[in-house]
Design a protein around this motif. Structure first.
Motif, mmCIF file in Angstrom:
data_model
loop_
_atom_site.group_PDB
_atom_site.id
_atom_site.type_symbol
_atom_site.label_atom_id
_atom_site.label_comp_id
_atom_site.label_asym_id
_atom_site.label_seq_id
_atom_site.Cartn_x
_atom_site.Cartn_y
_atom_site.Cartn_z
ATOM 1 N N THR A 169 -1.473 52.821 70.083
ATOM 2 C CA THR A 169 -1.078 51.503 70.576
ATOM 3 C C THR A 169 0.151 51.045 69.831
ATOM 4 O OG1 THR A 169 -3.412 50.977 70.940
ATOM 5 C CG2 THR A 169 -1.871 49.135 70.935
ATOM 6 N N GLN A 170 1.073 50.403 70.558
ATOM 7 C CA GLN A 170 2.212 49.791 69.898
ATOM 8 C C GLN A 170 1.723 48.646 69.017
ATOM 9 O OE1 GLN A 170 5.423 50.327 73.574
ATOM 10 N NE2 GLN A 170 4.620 48.308 73.108
ATOM 11 N N THR A 175 5.691 45.578 70.836
ATOM 12 C CA THR A 175 5.536 45.130 72.218
ATOM 13 C C THR A 175 6.410 43.923 72.484
ATOM 14 O OG1 THR A 175 3.250 45.934 72.246
ATOM 15 C CG2 THR A 175 3.871 44.347 73.940
ATOM 16 N N GLY A 181 4.816 47.525 77.872
ATOM 17 C CA GLY A 181 3.684 48.157 77.231
ATOM 18 C C GLY A 181 2.553 48.401 78.202
ATOM 19 N N ASP A 185 -1.627 47.474 74.745
ATOM 20 C CA ASP A 185 -0.553 46.834 73.982
ATOM 21 C C ASP A 185 -0.538 45.333 74.230
ATOM 22 O OD1 ASP A 185 0.316 49.382 73.109
ATOM 23 O OD2 ASP A 185 1.594 49.609 74.873
ATOM 24 N N TYR A 186 -0.675 44.950 75.506
ATOM 25 C CA TYR A 186 -0.702 43.528 75.857
ATOM 26 C C TYR A 186 -1.880 42.826 75.200
ATOM 27 C CZ TYR A 186 2.677 44.420 79.663
ATOM 28 O OH TYR A 186 3.782 44.751 80.411
#
Length: 302
Positions: A169-170, A175, A181, A185-186
């Motif tokens: 995950t970023q 993000t 994303g 990510d959100y």
């Protein structure tokens, strides 16, 4: 009350037979007042030596499988039928003291919410804090539900959704900088943003489906990801920044956790010759029995 049929098949393939270590499987939807399991089947090939079930610290149902056979393929096939009664936005009821932000959680709730308020990612320049503050009315009170709803809608409106089959995950800062994303990510961006404002928030992993032919949902893969925020009066309320919606319409909860790494659907180990691993494939099919709407996501986690 829609009745759903859900199939989730995960397959690992190898060049030659390998030995499998313990596998942790978290694909069984959570029982609740708004989703009731009718029938569940978990089939694993090769047949495990033992499968035992447990509830983790968040109350998620986890199957632990151990093996005594070698094989070239490992297939985990979950089949579920359930009734789903999604909550609507108008049913979100908020205690008087919490209807406007800022507010403080009650002394009774705070001890159990503290770990879900703690930030999980470093933000030395307070970039997440600054972004979250844009949703707070300057110099006055801010409607709590309207603020959280607008943050949810803003992520959908201002960021570009992209699928990323690779694991990981970023960070929320990445993000925010990239403006794009996946659903996970959100979710992590929104979790950190509302925590920066003092809210308790948790990561949710599950499935997304189209409730009717007139509605559509973005995201998915093997699982979908969204957010739960604790609001006094209604408890944990779902927010899906990928689709910009409040409530769990079209969302089936499987796992709830403080951090994404506590909600991995399938994890485990194998041993064999280096380079034996070929690939992993995931197929998710959801049928809404009432109108036979079908949603299929033949890919890895988004």
């Amino acid at each position: 009350m829609p009745s759903l049929t859900l199939s989730h098949v995960t397959k690992y393939s190898y060049r030659q037979p390998v030995a499998f270590g313990e596998h942790r499987i978290m694909v069984r939807p959570r029982e609740s007042y708004d989703q009731r399991l009718i029938d569940t089947q978990l089939t694993i090939t090769p047949e495990p030596a033992e499968v035992r079930w447990l509830h983790d610290v968040f109350g998620n149902a986890v199957a632990i499988a151990t093996f005594d056979k070698r094989a070239k393929d490992l297939v985990i096939d979950s089949r579920v039928r359930l009734d789903h009664s999604p909550a609507e936005l108008q049913n979100v009821d908020i205690e008087r003291y919490a209807r406007f932000y800022p507010f403080t959680y009650s002394s009774e709730d705070m001890p159990d919410l503290l770990r879900s308020i703690e930030r999980q990612h470093h933000d030395p320049l307070r970039q997440i804090d600054s972004w979250a503050r844009r949703f707070v009315a300057p110099g006055g009170q801010t409607d709590t539900l309207a603020m959280l709803s607008e943050m949810t809608a803003a992520i959908k409106r201002e960021f570009t959704y992209v699928q990323r089959p690779e694991k990981g995950t970023q960070s929320p800062i990445e993000t925010l900088a990239r403006r794009k994303g996946t659903c996970r990510d959100y979710a992590m961006l929104m979790i950190e943003a509302v925590r920066a404002l003092g809210f308790a928030a948790r990561f949710v992993s599950g499935y997304v489906y189209n409730p009717t032919r007139r509605e559509s949902r973005t995201g998915g893969g093997s699982t979908h990801a969204w957010v739960r925020v604790y609001i006094p009066g209604s408890g944990w309320v779902e927010f899906d920044p990928t689709n910009g919606i409040v409530g769990n319409r079209g969302l089936i909860r499987v796992a709830i956790a403080r951090d994404i790494y506590q909600a991995v659907p399938v994890s485990g180990t194998w041993s064999g010759f280096p380079g034996s691993f070929l690939d992993m494939t995931v197929s998710v099919d959801i049928t809404v029995d009432e109108d036979e709407t079908v949603l299929q996501h033949p890919s890895l986690t988004a």
